[in-house]
Enzyme design. Structure first.
Site, PDB file in Angstrom:
ATOM      1  N   ALA A   1     -27.728   5.434 -22.350  1.00 48.40           N
ATOM      2  CA  ALA A   1     -28.984   6.156 -22.105  1.00 48.40           C
ATOM      3  C   ALA A   1     -30.167   5.388 -22.685  1.00 48.40           C
ATOM      4  O   ALA A   1     -31.244   5.946 -22.892  1.00 48.40           O
ATOM      5  CB  ALA A   1     -28.916   7.567 -22.672  1.00 48.40           C
ATOM      6  N   SER A   2     -29.962   4.117 -23.005  1.00 47.35           N
ATOM      7  CA  SER A   2     -31.032   3.219 -23.470  1.00 47.35           C
ATOM      8  C   SER A   2     -31.837   3.818 -24.620  1.00 47.35           C
ATOM      9  O   SER A   2     -31.298   4.079 -25.671  1.00 47.35           O
ATOM     10  CB  SER A   2     -31.953   2.838 -22.305  1.00 47.35           C
ATOM     11  OG  SER A   2     -31.211   2.218 -21.296  1.00 47.35           O
ATOM     12  N   HIS A   3     -33.123   4.042 -24.375  1.00 46.93           N
ATOM     13  CA  HIS A   3     -34.046   4.475 -25.427  1.00 46.93           C
ATOM     14  C   HIS A   3     -33.981   5.966 -25.713  1.00 46.93           C
ATOM     15  O   HIS A   3     -34.626   6.445 -26.656  1.00 46.93           O
ATOM     16  CB  HIS A   3     -35.480   4.128 -25.010  1.00 46.93           C
ATOM     17  CG  HIS A   3     -35.896   4.836 -23.762  1.00 46.93           C
ATOM     18  ND1 HIS A   3     -35.495   4.403 -22.517  1.00 46.93           N
ATOM     19  CD2 HIS A   3     -36.632   5.959 -23.576  1.00 46.93           C
ATOM     20  CE1 HIS A   3     -35.988   5.224 -21.604  1.00 46.93           C
ATOM     21  NE2 HIS A   3     -36.678   6.176 -22.212  1.00 46.93           N
TER      22      HIS A   3
ATOM     23  N   ARG B   1     -23.010   4.795 -28.419  1.00 40.87           N
ATOM     24  CA  ARG B   1     -23.212   6.231 -28.611  1.00 40.87           C
ATOM     25  C   ARG B   1     -21.871   6.929 -28.833  1.00 40.87           C
ATOM     26  O   ARG B   1     -20.857   6.532 -28.243  1.00 40.87           O
ATOM     27  CB  ARG B   1     -23.887   6.840 -27.377  1.00 40.87           C
ATOM     28  CG  ARG B   1     -25.320   6.427 -27.207  1.00 40.87           C
ATOM     29  CD  ARG B   1     -25.879   6.848 -25.858  1.00 40.87           C
ATOM     30  NE  ARG B   1     -27.218   6.329 -25.739  1.00 40.87           N
ATOM     31  CZ  ARG B   1     -28.307   6.999 -26.097  1.00 40.87           C
ATOM     32  NH1 ARG B   1     -28.204   8.239 -26.545  1.00 40.87           N
ATOM     33  NH2 ARG B   1     -29.492   6.447 -25.994  1.00 40.87           N
TER      34      ARG B   1
ATOM     35  N   LYS C   1     -25.569   4.071 -15.403  1.00 39.20           N
ATOM     36  CA  LYS C   1     -26.524   3.168 -14.763  1.00 39.20           C
ATOM     37  C   LYS C   1     -25.787   2.313 -13.748  1.00 39.20           C
ATOM     38  O   LYS C   1     -24.854   1.592 -14.089  1.00 39.20           O
ATOM     39  CB  LYS C   1     -27.202   2.273 -15.805  1.00 39.20           C
ATOM     40  CG  LYS C   1     -28.178   3.007 -16.675  1.00 39.20           C
ATOM     41  CD  LYS C   1     -29.004   2.047 -17.489  1.00 39.20           C
ATOM     42  CE  LYS C   1     -30.049   2.825 -18.288  1.00 39.20           C
ATOM     43  NZ  LYS C   1     -30.898   1.958 -19.073  1.00 39.20           N
TER      44      LYS C   1
END
Length: 197
Positions: free
Chosen positions: A94-96, A45, A105
């Site tokens: 932030a994954s998905h 990201r 995390k």
């Protein structure tokens, strides 16, 4: 509103999740770990570098020894925790969630998840201002390691479900698109070692 869950904190950058908040929760994590060794990784990201720098500052301020493994898929972090005999791991991802989101995390080892009581202590430490900041001569230090690409690929190749010989016999041609994801550093190495073209 910053979302706090069993895995960590996440929010929209500049609204819910700022560098100050990232540093505070990372410092709370470091306080709960007693300034132990922490492995840190991030995804691709555009805000990863900013949140990573803030979280690194927080961890160092709590006396942690941080080993940064660079851009890595989240499953690499618990493997790295075990590999480096660390107290815990921190993945900036932030994954998905959409691109405007990011997260911290908190991760246990490859053999166990972070206990819920530990996560609760991190939030309590951050929210009740119980962070233990170290003096100038007791702050942590950080290093960088690229060892996890080879280590994770080797771990996958050792899985009983992976029939490396069968793949090598076929020598398939594979077109791989990581979609801008962290797997871009890992999958090509894995595919080549399996004999793919």
């Amino acid at each position: 509103m910053l979302m706090c869950s069993v895995s960590g904190v996440r929010g929209i950058i500049g609204v819910d999740l700022t560098p100050e908040i990232a540093a505070r929760y990372a410092a709370a994590y470091g306080t709960v770990l007693g300034g132990g060794r922490v492995v840190m990784a991030w995804d691709t990201r555009p805000t990863g570098g900013m949140i990573c720098a803030a979280a690194l500052s927080g961890l160092l301020s709590a006396g942690c020894e941080v080993i940064a493994i660079g851009v890595a898929p989240t499953p690499t972090v618990p493997l790295a925790v075990s590999h480096f005999k660390a107290a815990g791991g921190l993945a900036i991802t932030a994954s998905h969630n959409p691109i405007e989101w990011n997260a911290l995390k908190f991760i246990g080892s490859a053999r166990s998840v972070m206990p819920a009581r530990t996560i609760s202590r991190i939030y309590e430490t951050a929210d009740r201002n119980r962070i233990v900041y170290r003096s100038w001569d007791r702050i942590g230090r950080h290093t960088h390691s690229d060892a996890m690409v080879d280590h994770h690929v080797a771990a996958v190749l050792r899985l009983p479900q992976v029939d490396r010989d069968a793949v090598r016999k076929r020598r398939p041609v594979v077109v791989y698109d990581a979609g801008g994801g962290a797997g871009a550093r890992y999958a090509p190495t894995l595919l080549k070692r399996m004999g793919c073209r």
